[in-house]
Every structure is written in C-alpha cells, then in structure tokens.
Motif scaffolding. Structure first.
Motif, PDB file in Angstrom:
ATOM      1  N   PHE A 184      34.140   9.502 -32.251  1.00  0.00           N
ATOM      2  CA  PHE A 184      35.323  10.166 -32.055  1.00  0.00           C
ATOM      3  C   PHE A 184      34.559  10.876 -30.746  1.00  0.00           C
ATOM      4  O   PHE A 184      34.922  11.504 -30.341  1.00  0.00           O
ATOM      5  CB  PHE A 184      35.358  10.770 -32.844  1.00  0.00           C
ATOM      6  CG  PHE A 184      35.910  12.546 -32.571  1.00  0.00           C
ATOM      7  CD1 PHE A 184      37.658  12.412 -32.451  1.00  0.00           C
ATOM      8  CD2 PHE A 184      35.265  13.334 -32.967  1.00  0.00           C
ATOM      9  CE1 PHE A 184      38.566  13.871 -31.576  1.00  0.00           C
ATOM     10  CE2 PHE A 184      36.250  14.478 -32.398  1.00  0.00           C
ATOM     11  CZ  PHE A 184      37.822  15.055 -32.622  1.00  0.00           C
ATOM     12  N   LEU A 185      33.104  11.076 -31.571  1.00  0.00           N
ATOM     13  CA  LEU A 185      32.056  12.498 -31.187  1.00  0.00           C
ATOM     14  C   LEU A 185      31.697  11.633 -29.446  1.00  0.00           C
ATOM     15  O   LEU A 185      31.717  11.891 -28.182  1.00  0.00           O
ATOM     16  CB  LEU A 185      31.097  12.571 -31.483  1.00  0.00           C
ATOM     17  CG  LEU A 185      31.007  13.591 -32.520  1.00  0.00           C
ATOM     18  CD1 LEU A 185      29.509  13.513 -33.232  1.00  0.00           C
ATOM     19  CD2 LEU A 185      31.142  14.798 -31.457  1.00  0.00           C
ATOM     20  N   ALA A 186      31.789   9.853 -29.519  1.00  0.00           N
ATOM     21  CA  ALA A 186      31.803   9.433 -28.361  1.00  0.00           C
ATOM     22  C   ALA A 186      32.296   8.897 -27.451  1.00  0.00           C
ATOM     23  O   ALA A 186      32.180   9.228 -26.108  1.00  0.00           O
ATOM     24  CB  ALA A 186      31.217   7.374 -28.136  1.00  0.00           C
ATOM     25  N   ARG A 187      33.825   9.542 -27.578  1.00  0.00           N
ATOM     26  CA  ARG A 187      34.936   9.417 -26.509  1.00  0.00           C
ATOM     27  C   ARG A 187      35.434  10.806 -25.838  1.00  0.00           C
ATOM     28  O   ARG A 187      35.940  11.043 -25.340  1.00  0.00           O
ATOM     29  CB  ARG A 187      36.321   8.961 -27.343  1.00  0.00           C
ATOM     30  CG  ARG A 187      35.940   7.581 -27.428  1.00  0.00           C
ATOM     31  CD  ARG A 187      37.115   6.824 -28.283  1.00  0.00           C
ATOM     32  NE  ARG A 187      36.884   5.585 -28.103  1.00  0.00           N
ATOM     33  CZ  ARG A 187      37.225   5.050 -29.346  1.00  0.00           C
ATOM     34  NH1 ARG A 187      37.174   5.804 -30.697  1.00  0.00           N
ATOM     35  NH2 ARG A 187      37.595   3.515 -29.479  1.00  0.00           N
ATOM     36  N   VAL A 188      35.252  12.147 -26.772  1.00  0.00           N
ATOM     37  CA  VAL A 188      35.729  13.091 -26.664  1.00  0.00           C
ATOM     38  C   VAL A 188      34.382  13.959 -25.564  1.00  0.00           C
ATOM     39  O   VAL A 188      33.798  13.722 -25.276  1.00  0.00           O
ATOM     40  CB  VAL A 188      35.333  14.307 -27.919  1.00  0.00           C
ATOM     41  CG1 VAL A 188      34.348  14.759 -28.407  1.00  0.00           C
ATOM     42  CG2 VAL A 188      35.776  15.742 -27.693  1.00  0.00           C
ATOM     43  N   ARG A 189      35.545  14.716 -25.462  1.00  0.00           N
ATOM     44  CA  ARG A 189      34.663  15.680 -23.656  1.00  0.00           C
ATOM     45  C   ARG A 189      33.992  16.473 -24.319  1.00  0.00           C
ATOM     46  O   ARG A 189      35.109  17.746 -24.166  1.00  0.00           O
ATOM     47  CB  ARG A 189      35.653  15.602 -22.867  1.00  0.00           C
ATOM     48  CG  ARG A 189      36.015  14.345 -21.853  1.00  0.00           C
ATOM     49  CD  ARG A 189      37.021  14.447 -20.942  1.00  0.00           C
ATOM     50  NE  ARG A 189      37.532  13.501 -20.031  1.00  0.00           N
ATOM     51  CZ  ARG A 189      36.549  12.879 -18.866  1.00  0.00           C
ATOM     52  NH1 ARG A 189      35.502  13.416 -18.885  1.00  0.00           N
ATOM     53  NH2 ARG A 189      37.271  11.620 -18.667  1.00  0.00           N
ATOM     54  N   GLU A 190      33.026  16.587 -24.716  1.00  0.00           N
ATOM     55  CA  GLU A 190      32.256  17.925 -25.155  1.00  0.00           C
ATOM     56  C   GLU A 190      31.067  17.918 -24.816  1.00  0.00           C
ATOM     57  O   GLU A 190      30.220  17.529 -25.726  1.00  0.00           O
ATOM     58  CB  GLU A 190      32.526  18.046 -26.768  1.00  0.00           C
ATOM     59  CG  GLU A 190      31.825  19.607 -27.433  1.00  0.00           C
ATOM     60  CD  GLU A 190      32.241  20.322 -26.258  1.00  0.00           C
ATOM     61  OE1 GLU A 190      32.133  21.320 -25.871  1.00  0.00           O
ATOM     62  OE2 GLU A 190      33.664  20.459 -27.127  1.00  0.00           O
ATOM     63  N   PRO A 191      30.546  17.904 -23.300  1.00  0.00           N
ATOM     64  CA  PRO A 191      29.045  17.758 -22.873  1.00  0.00           C
ATOM     65  C   PRO A 191      27.848  18.460 -23.070  1.00  0.00           C
ATOM     66  O   PRO A 191      26.843  18.695 -23.243  1.00  0.00           O
ATOM     67  CB  PRO A 191      29.248  18.027 -21.037  1.00  0.00           C
ATOM     68  CG  PRO A 191      30.420  19.200 -21.091  1.00  0.00           C
ATOM     69  CD  PRO A 191      31.670  18.479 -22.535  1.00  0.00           C
TER      70      PRO A 191
END
Length: 996
Positions: free
Chosen positions: A177-184
C-alpha cells in the motif's frame, strides 16, 4: 576500547559508502509524488542492520522523523502489523496522555484493535455495521498513515522495517500500500535476507506486485573488502589487526562482518578454530536439511569448498535422481552455489565447510578422505594433473596413509615448479618435511634422504621470498651434517647471504659473502665467479656500488672464463649500478642491457631479480617509459609464483616512481589503490613505497598527508636502508617544506646535504642539491640578499654542483637538466637568471619530466619579469600553468598565479575562468612577413645552431663569439619569437616554409 569477549562494542560505520549514497538518493522525495521505498538485500551477517541504523541516524540529523521496527521469526503466526504497530506504540507511550488524545483524534475506531487500551485511551470498538474485509483494511491503513503524518509533525518521515522476510501478511499488504500511495513525505527502508532460506525473496514479490511505475529500489549488500573488514573488526575488538590477519579473515569469512566478528571475539586469531557460537549457528542450518543432504554436505566438506560434479557422483552413495534433489535442496537453502561454466558445486561460505568438517568424527573423516583419494587414483581425468597431485597429497595425509602422502607431496612440488608456482611448491615441500618421519624406511630410501629434502625446501623457500624460512632451513641443514661439496657449500652460503640482506641484516650478509669468497678455491673460476657475485651483490644493495664495481669486474672475468652465465648476468647488473654511480651512464646502460639480455638458469629468483635490477638502473638514468615496459613483462610469472608481495612489490615501487616522474599522478594512485590490500612483505619495500607516496602527495599538493608520511618514515627508516629510500624521503621532505613556506626548516635540511651523500644514486645527489639551492635562494630572497651566511651556503652548494658536473663523464638528459636547474637556482636574483632558467626548462622538457618543466617555466617567467619582458613572462607562466593543470599539480598552478598576480598580469586567468589544459596556443608558421623577418642575420645563424641542439658554449665556439654574447643572442631570439624555450623556438623554425 574494550570488550574483547561478550557483546561487541558500538563502532563507527566502516565502508558501504556507495550503498549509503544509493539508499539516501532513492529515499529522497520523489518527483512522482509517490512514497520512496528501498529494499536492502543481503545474506545474514552481511551488515544490513548496521547500514539501516546508519541511514536512520543520518536521516534524523537531516530533520527526518524516524520509526524503526523489526519482524520477528516466531514459531506461531505473528500479530498483524506487528513491526509497524510496535514502533508506533513505543513512540506513543513516550507522550503524555493529552498529546496522545490529540494525535489519535478521529482514528481510535480504526486503530483500537492494533494498540493496547492504555495507549488508545478507550476499550476496543467494533464497527456498527458489517464491513468488507478489504475496505476495512484500507481504512486501517489510511488511519495508520494519518497517525504517522501527525507524529512527523510536518517533517519527512523514514520508516525502517528489518527482516521483512518474516513479516505477516498484513504488514506485507501495508508495505504494498505504501509503495502505491502518493505520500512523498514518507520513505521506507526494508531489509531482507537473501540466503535462500525463505524461498523466493519478499523483495522479488514486492517489486513484482507494485509494478514498474512504483518508486521501489533494490540495493544488494555484498561482502566488505579486505581493508574495510579489517577496520571494522579492529573497532569491534578494540585493537588493530595487521594486513595479513585481515586477509586471512577475509578469505575465511568471504567478507561477512558477523562471521569475522565472531571469529575474532572468540580469541583474536583469524586463522584459529571456529568458536562454538559460530559453529552452532552454521550447523543449525545443516540440521534443518534432510538426512541425504546432510550426508552429501559432509562428503563435500572433506573434498573442499568446490567439487566437480563427476567426482561428487562417484563419491556419493545416492542414486542420480536423489543426488540432484539433494544438490537442489542445498542450493535453495543457500548452503551451496553452482558454478555452471565449470560444472562444479561449492559452499557459499568457506566457514560452513569448516564447521561441517570440524563436526566429523575422526574415523568418519579418515574414511571419506581415503575414499576421495581412491576415486582420484581410479579416475585421473576428473581434475588437472597439477591439482590432482596436490589433492591426492592432502587426502592421503588426512587419511593417515603416510607413504602415499609423502610421494604425492613431492610429486605435487615438482609439478608446481614446472608451472612456475614457487609458493605452492614450497607449501608442498614443507608438508613433506612434516610427513617424512611417519613414512616407512623403504619409502624414504626410494625418495632420497632427509638432507636432499631440506636442500629442495630452502631453495624453494628462497625462490618464493620466504627468507626467514630460508635461514631456519639452512640452520637445520647444518645440524643434519656438513655440505657434500664446495659447490654445495657456496650455493648454501649464497642463499644465506641473500636471505640475511632481505631480512635487514646487512652485517650478516656481508660476513657470509666474505666467507664464500674465502671458501672458493683460487683455481676454480666458476666457484670464484659465484662467490664474488655474492660479495658484489652485498655492496650493491648496501649502497657501496662504486666498491662493488671493482669486485664485479673481477667476478665477471671468472664468469666469462668458466661460462657461468647466471653469475655473469648478475655481475653485469652490479657493474651497471657502479658505473651509474661513477657518472658513466652510457656504459651503465650498456652493461644493464647486456645483463637483461642474458638467458640463464640458476636460482629460482633470477628471472625476477634481473628485471628489477635493470628497471632500477633505467629509473636512475631517467628512462621512465622503458621502466614501465620492463616492469610489465614478468607480472604473470610473479603472480603464478606467489611472489606478488616481494618481487612483485619491488616492481610496483619502480613503476610507481616512474609514473610520478612522468607526471601520471592518476596512474600512480591506481598502483597505490591496487596494492593497498596486499602491501609488501619486506619492510624495506614498505618504507620505499611510503617514501614514493610522500613524494606523490607533495606533487598533488596534499602537503599535510606528505608531512605525516615523512614523519613516519624518519622514525621507521633504518641505517641499512638503501639510499634509494633515504633519497626519496629527503626529496619529499624538502619539497614539502619549501612549498609550505617553512624556509628555516628547509635551509636547515639543506645545510645537511653535501655532494658526498648518496654516492651510489647520482640522480638523488643532484636533485637534493637542486632543492638545497632552492631553499637557500628562497631564504635569500626573503632576506633581500642581506644574509652573508646564506650567500656562503649557496656558494658552497654551487661548488658541490660543479664538482659533480665535472665527475660525470657520460651524462643523461635528466642529469643535465638537474645540473642546469641547480645552476639556475644559484643565479636566482642575477641578470642572467632568465637564460639559465630557459636552458633548464628546455632540458626538463627534453627529459620528459613535466613537474620540473612546469617549475622551471615558473622561474623563467619570474626572471623575465625582472627583465621587464612581460610578454615572454606571460608565455612562460601560461605554459607552466597548462602543464600543471594537465598533470594535476596545484602547487605549481598556485606558484604561476602568484608570480602573475604580483606583477599585475591578468591575462593568465583565475580560478573562476577557464584554465589552460595544454601547451600555449600554437603560433602561425614563420614566414618572410612573420616573426622570422624580425631576426637579424646573426640571430638567424644562432637560431639555426639552437635547432641543431647546440648549447650556448658550443654556439660561441662555432661563431667565434663569447659565451655571454651567445646567451644574449638566444635570449633576444626567444623574446622576438615569443617562444618559451629553445625547443619551441627550434620547432617554430622547422615549421617555417623552406625549412621542412
């Protein structure tokens, strides 16, 4: 530091700079706006946790918030999201209750099942309506993401999760999930084992799952290099380990930091037995394998680290299909690896083989060794002949079959010598000595006698550079009995003489050589030649080459009379060095070329000693390109013989010196880097290398490093060191002091230099006189010429230079350049200084030595400015700076800029502008309308003679004018042409129409 046993102390980060840069670059905020994620892979103990901790520490220093969690390998199922929630819970516990309430506001429903009630502040709550599992998981992940963001408080956050191969499925989903989410603002570093124990690695699955558009990066952590492993272990145990121990440790552990740490903490012995703690760790992996795999690995452990598949099939009792399955299982488990090109299987770690071998029962071990030897005898084609003899010797000896073992040891030594592998031959003969007394009397009689074995042993020890073992073997031979003949006695005295010198005992070497001369019959030309070549050699290596010249001539007469080619070759080499010291370079080069061209048998070291002596003579005569050619030729033979750290190191030092003189600083540093993990074994070679490195550091402008090296060398250098070492040390020391502006110390050193020093190394005598003149000239300039003491010192040094100049009957181009520079230094503040420096610059250019060329050009520019010739000075300074930039000599660049700045010359450029990278811009060819037309008839005559290579004195004699008038004409010509040197003026004349 302390803590040799027990838990290791905390240490600094050693090595891993490349991996650290890659990880930090990958964890930086991404342009795509996605979460940055790095997977750090490596086998157990390779240092993943240490590197992850360093990344976290550096991230905190840059203002990141950091969360660190570890996945545990549990017997039962792990708690969902345990690595992440444990790290978050620890952070939340550290806060007061009001702060926790603020952070968890609106998130308690989703997070209540993940944290203890004491943290979330309420009992667990369930959703009022049934919810799809995937949606519920998404809500939890979003809540965790919100909590993490709140904890970061506007900063970037780094999440570190270690041992990801053990994570539960929920944590794996969260990481996807972290690898896909847009959370720079969030970055994640995951560590994962790659030893094959978990099947397909988590990293592979993760990268496959998130797709090519993700920001996932993989970094594989490999073994530490030898030097860095030594540094790490030194920190761990609280005391330094030497280079030999570091190499042994690296060979056994394959650069694995954990394995190395365990070995050293067990007793500070890199080559000692495995500690129980490490053996238990390694054997636990064996215990998890099926019985068939365990039996196969026990056989392989006896054979060696790498085993041919055909030999393995013969040794194993398993059917073909079962053998394949067992091998595959061992490879999947990370115990074995396959070398497909060679059809071999090997243990991934040497220590695994050691652990299994050490765990065998004695009878079991002997049985397997015997079986391996029997198969090798029955199937001779399985391995090469050289390898087969060595393997048979090892396995027969381990099986307790002493007669077979002794015979194969001697056969293996013979085959190794045939291949030029001298070090391997010595190892086999040393093992044969240990077996001799256990073999039967019949086998001993068949193979020779004990004295013959020791004769072979000491000869091979000498050829492999094991000089302490040579002395020990010779002592044992004396205990066994007297030599069988005068010839044998002289041969043994020669071995003792050379070994004594190599070990730094010059007095013993001289005494042995004199004893050999006394023992050689007066009417036996061959014996006299051999004995005298020992004595001449001692004179050569103890810097008494002029005395050695007389002995060498006498020895050469006997060698020619008896046809003793080995002695002739060596004696001609000694004569060459004596002739060089006497100022007869042409004769010296002729004798050295003759020696180098003689093909003869004899001692095992002769094929290496002759190139070293020849390259040394070439270096002393300034033939640096030829030095590089000669040193390159015996490289392969030296490596095959196992002599890299003795004779190979001597060639490396010569190559290093030649590259420094040629201005090829990058290549010189390449040698130092290449040999850093394999330093010379002989202390004299170590000191020689340090001296040359100090000289290089001065040329590169790294004066602090040079000062450290010269300080160490002054302490370590010994009276019996060759003048080669002392000369390089004093050169580096004086240059460092002069460029540092330490004129008082430099003039003190200069006062200690006189023409009688370094009598066997003519170039160093001249270079030191140049530097001494420079020190005095600099000091005189600083005192505005008012010091009578310095003036007298300069006069003394000028007299020394003239005396040496008179003694040289056959000069080399470089010797002439050195004399011209010394003369120019003595004329620093006088009107004719410009002419002197121009001659010196021309000579250095002809010698092909760029650093000195650039220095002389700087001084030429300075002298021309004193004559108010700004155009000529600018051209000279530009040439100096261009050369200095090309070779990487910042001190000369700074010198050129300083001279230009003091004169108000701005055309030279500054650091912000473009630096010249080559010679000054080419001028237009001379023509009737060019610069040539500006020369008078007499000046054209003089220029033509300059182009012929004549000196001012020779031009004066040819034209029947004074030498001073000749010099004035040359100076005027160079000024009108704008040429930097005589060579450039000649080239301009040659390029003019009608002069081709």
């Amino acid at each position: 530091m302390s803590g040799v046993r027990g838990r290791p102390i905390q240490t600094r980060m050693v090595g891993r700079r490349t991996e650290l840069v890659r990880i930090e670059a990958a964890l930086a905020p991404t342009r795509s706006g996605r979460t940055a994620l790095v997977v750090l892979e490596g086998e157990p103990g390779i240092g993943k946790s240490r590197l992850a901790d360093e990344v976290a520490r550096r991230a905190k220093r840059r203002g990141f918030a950091v969360l660190q969690g570890v996945a545990l390998h549990l017997v039962g199922p792990a708690a969902p999201l345990a690595p992440v929630t444990t790290a978050l819970a620890d952070r939340l516990r550290a806060l007061d209750s009001l702060e926790r309430v603020r952070l968890l506001r609106g998130l308690r429903r989703e997070l209540s099942g993940l944290f203890p009630a004491a943290i979330v502040g309420a009992s667990r709550m369930s959703p009022s309506l049934p919810e799809h599992e995937g949606l519920r998981q998404h809500r939890i992940f979003m809540a965790l993401l919100s909590l993490v963001s709140r904890l970061a408080a506007g900063r970037h956050l780094l999440l570190v999760v270690e041992d990801v191969q053990w994570v539960d499925s929920s944590t794996a989903d969260l990481l996807r999930f972290l690898a896909r989410v847009r959370e720079p603002s969030i970055a994640a570093l995951l560590t994962v084992r790659s030893d094959g124990t978990t099947g397909d690695t988590f990293a592979t699955r993760l990268v496959s799952d998130v797709g090519s558009s993700s920001e996932v990066r993989r970094v594989e952590l490999g073994p530490l290099p030898v030097r860095e492993l030594g540094q790490l272990v030194s920190d761990l145990i609280g005391m330094p380990i030497d280079d030999d121990h570091a190499r042994t440790l690296h060979r056994r552990t394959d650069g694995n930091p954990y394995f190395a740490q365990e070995l050293m903490l067990a007793g500070l012995s890199p080559d000692g037995p495995l500690p129980p703690s490490l053996q238990d760790v390694l054997l636990s992996r064996l215990a998890s394998q099926p019985q068939s795999v365990q039996e196969l690995l026990r056989v392989m452990a006896v054979v060696g680290r790498e085993v041919d598949d055909r030999l393995l099939a013969e040794l194993s009792d398993l059917p073909e299909r079962d053998l394949e399955l067992a091998l595959r299982s061992a490879m999947v488990s990370g115990i074995l690896a396959q070398n497909r090109s060679a059809s071999k299987y090997r243990f991934r770690h040497a220590l695994m083989r050691e652990a299994i071998d050490a765990d065998l029962l004695p009878a079991e071990s002997r049985r397997i060794h015997s079986r391996v030897a029997e198969v090798l005898v029955a199937r001779p084609g399985f391995v090469g002949a050289v390898e087969r003899s060595a393997m048979l010797a090892h396995h027969w000896q381990a099986a307790g079959e002493w007669d077979h073992a002794l015979a194969e040891r001697l056969a293996a030594a013979d085959r190794a010598l045939e291949m030029g592998a001298t070090a391997d031959a010595y190892a086999q003969l040393a093992a044969a000595v240990s077996v001799w007394d256990r073999a039967s009397r019949a086998m001993q009689r068949r193979l020779g006698d004990r004295r013959g074995l020791y004769l072979r042993l000491v000869t091979t020890a000498h050829g492999s550079g094991r000089f302490a073992e040579v002395i020990a073997g010779l002592d044992e031979l004396e205990r066994i009995g007297p030599p069988a003949s005068v010839d044998e006695e002289l041969r043994l005295l020669g071995l003792r003489c050379n070994a004594s010198w190599a070990l730094g005992d010059n007095d013993a070497a001289l005494a042995v050589a004199q004893r050999a001369v006394a023992r050689a019959p007066a009417n036996d030309a061959r014996s006299r030649a051999m004995a005298l070549h020992f004595l001449a050699g001692v004179y050569m290596v103890t810097d008494r080459a002029v005395e050695g010249l007389r002995i060498a001539k006498e020895g050469l007469r006997h060698a020619l009379a008896s046809g003793e080619r080995t002695a002739e070759r060596y004696l001609r080499g000694v004569m060459a060095l004596g002739l060089q010291a006497a100022g007869r370079s042409t004769d010296a080069l002729r004798e050295s070329n003759r020696a180098y061209g003689i093909s003869a048998g004899g001692d095992l070291i002769e094929p290496y000693a002759t190139p070293i002596n020849h390259a040394t003579l070439l270096a002393l005569c300034g033939r640096y390109e030829q030095v590089l050619t000669v040193t390159a030729r015996p490289r392969q033979e030296i490596q095959r013989a196992g002599l890299t750290e003795t004779y190979g190191a001597a060639l490396d030092n010569l190559e290093l010196y030649a590259l420094i003189r040629l201005g090829r600083h990058a290549d010189a540093n390449g040698i130092l880097d290449r040999t850093r993990d394999a330093p010379p074994k002989m202390s004299s070679l170590v000191r020689e290398r340090v001296a040359f490195e100090a000289l290089l550091r001065v040329r590169e402008g790294r004066l602090a490093e040079a000062a450290t090296l010269t300080t160490w060398l002054r302490v370590e250098a010994m009276a019996q060191d060759q003048n080669w070492v002392w000369g390089a040390l004093r050169l580096a020391e004086l240059e460092q002091l002069l460029f540092n502006g330490e004129l008082t110390a430099a003039t003190d050193r200069a006062a200690q230099i006189d023409g009688s020093q370094l009598a066997s190394v003519m170039p160093f005598r001249l270079r030191l006189l140049c530097l001494a003149q420079r020190a005095v000239s600099d000091a005189l300039t600083a005192s505005r010429g008012r010091s009578e003491k310095l003036a007298a010192e300069r006069a003394r040094l000028s007299g020394e230079t003239r005396a040496i100049k008179t003694s040289i009957t056959q000069s080399t181009v470089e010797w002439e350049a050195l004399i011209l520079e010394a003369e120019a230094e003595a004329l620093r503040a006088q009107a004719e200084a410009a002419d002197a420096w121009r001659r010196a610059a021309d000579a250095w250019m002809a010698a092909g030595v760029p650093f000195e060329t650039a220095y002389a050009s700087c001084r030429l520019g300075e002298a021309l400015l004193a004559r108010r010739d700004r155009a000529g000075a600018l051209s000279a300074l530009q040439a100096a700076r261009a050369t200095a930039t090309r070779i990487g000599a910042p001190l000369i660049e700074a010198m050129a800029r300083g001279i230009a700045n003091r004169a108000g010359i701005t055309e030279l450029g500054d650091d912000a502008g473009e630096r010249p990278t080559a010679a000054p811009p080419a001028r237009a060819p001379l023509s009737a309308h060019g610069a040539l037309s500006g020369l008078s008839v007499r000046e054209r005559e003089v220029l033509a003679l300059v182009a012929e290579g004549l000196t001012n004195r020779q031009i004066a004699e040819r034209l029947f004018i004074s030498e001073k008038t000749s010099g004035t004409h040359v100076s005027n010509i160079l000024g009108k042409l704008g040429a930097v040197s005589r060579a450039q003026a000649a080239a301009m004349l040659a390029s003019a129409p009608g002069n081709g």
